[in-house]
Design an enzyme around this catalytic site. Structure first.
Site, PDB file in Angstrom:
ATOM      1  N   LYS A  10       0.828  -1.208   0.000  1.00  0.00           N
ATOM      2  CA  LYS A  10       0.000   0.000   0.000  1.00  0.00           C
ATOM      3  C   LYS A  10       0.860   1.254   0.000  1.00  0.00           C
ATOM      4  O   LYS A  10       1.732   1.410   0.856  1.00  0.00           O
ATOM      5  CB  LYS A  10      -0.908  -0.019   1.233  1.00  0.00           C
ATOM      6  CG  LYS A  10      -1.999   0.997   1.231  1.00  0.00           C
ATOM      7  CD  LYS A  10      -2.942   0.752   2.399  1.00  0.00           C
ATOM      8  CE  LYS A  10      -4.099   1.721   2.325  1.00  0.00           C
ATOM      9  NZ  LYS A  10      -5.013   1.559   3.442  1.00  0.00           N
ATOM     10  N   ALA A  15      10.438   2.239  -0.940  1.00  0.00           N
ATOM     11  CA  ALA A  15      10.458   3.079  -2.144  1.00  0.00           C
ATOM     12  C   ALA A  15      11.560   4.138  -2.073  1.00  0.00           C
ATOM     13  O   ALA A  15      12.261   4.384  -3.068  1.00  0.00           O
ATOM     14  CB  ALA A  15       9.101   3.741  -2.343  1.00  0.00           C
ATOM     15  N   GLY A  19       6.309   1.012   5.890  1.00  0.00           N
ATOM     16  CA  GLY A  19       7.196   0.043   5.244  1.00  0.00           C
ATOM     17  C   GLY A  19       7.369   0.306   3.756  1.00  0.00           C
ATOM     18  O   GLY A  19       8.481   0.230   3.215  1.00  0.00           O
ATOM     19  N   CYS A  20       6.281   0.632   3.095  1.00  0.00           N
ATOM     20  CA  CYS A  20       6.332   0.881   1.647  1.00  0.00           C
ATOM     21  C   CYS A  20       7.112   2.158   1.347  1.00  0.00           C
ATOM     22  O   CYS A  20       7.805   2.242   0.335  1.00  0.00           O
ATOM     23  CB  CYS A  20       4.924   0.942   1.074  1.00  0.00           C
ATOM     24  SG  CYS A  20       4.066  -0.643   1.243  1.00  0.00           S
ATOM     25  N   THR A  21       7.019   3.138   2.223  1.00  0.00           N
ATOM     26  CA  THR A  21       7.776   4.376   2.046  1.00  0.00           C
ATOM     27  C   THR A  21       9.269   4.116   2.236  1.00  0.00           C
ATOM     28  O   THR A  21      10.092   4.572   1.429  1.00  0.00           O
ATOM     29  CB  THR A  21       7.274   5.452   3.038  1.00  0.00           C
ATOM     30  OG1 THR A  21       5.888   5.706   2.760  1.00  0.00           O
ATOM     31  CG2 THR A  21       8.067   6.739   2.898  1.00  0.00           C
TER      32      THR A  21
END
Length: 159
Positions: free
Chosen positions: A42, A52, A47-49
């Site tokens: 998401k 990325a 975590g995704c930030t």
């Protein structure tokens, strides 16, 4: 519903997806070039930030290895665009809202949280060689470790 059916040596599934900043990404356009497909749950979550932004910082090094990076999530393009703009992410983030590509890679999986089960994206990455075959894969990858794993494997593509 998915399985861990894809493995090193398999031909990478074909795809065409809408991506951030009005782009379209496709396996046909990447033919003859190595690329990394990384699946994340998401946009704009911690975590995704971390994952990325780590990739964004590593883009110059990955570019020297001729590696194209594409992030894939079930988020709609509008949400992905906000995420990309907020963190200055230059590489394409693709939208797989019906999780068709995620199903092919076995990353749309049953998850459990607080006793509740649901389906969602497993954080996984697939390094595809210039020959269109899977060269390395990581399932349930930890966001902070992701870039180092990818860089090491991408270097191996050139040896």
């Amino acid at each position: 519903m998915s399985t861990d059916s894809i493995k090193v040596g398999d031909k990478a599934p074909d795809f065409t997806l809408e991506a951030s900043r009005g782009r379209t990404v496709s396996s046909a356009d990447l033919s003859g070039k190595p690329y990394l497909l990384y699946f994340y749950p998401k946009a704009d979550t911690p975590g995704c930030t971390t994952q990325a932004c780590g990739i964004q910082e590593a883009l110059p090094a990955l570019g020297k290895l001729d590696l194209t990076v594409i992030g894939v999530s079930p988020d709609p393009v509008a949400k992905i665009d906000k995420f990309a703009d907020k963190y200055g992410l230059e590489f394409p983030l693709a939208s797989d809202p019906d999780h068709r590509l995620a199903d092919q890679y076995g990353t749309w999986v049953e998850k459990s949280m607080y006793g509740r089960t649901y389906f969602g994206m497993e954080r996984s990455s697939f390094l595809v060689g210039a020959d269109g075959r899977i060269k390395a894969l990581w399932r349930k990858v930890k966001p902070a470790e992701h870039v180092a794993l990818v860089e090491a494997a991408a270097k191996d593509l050139h040896e």
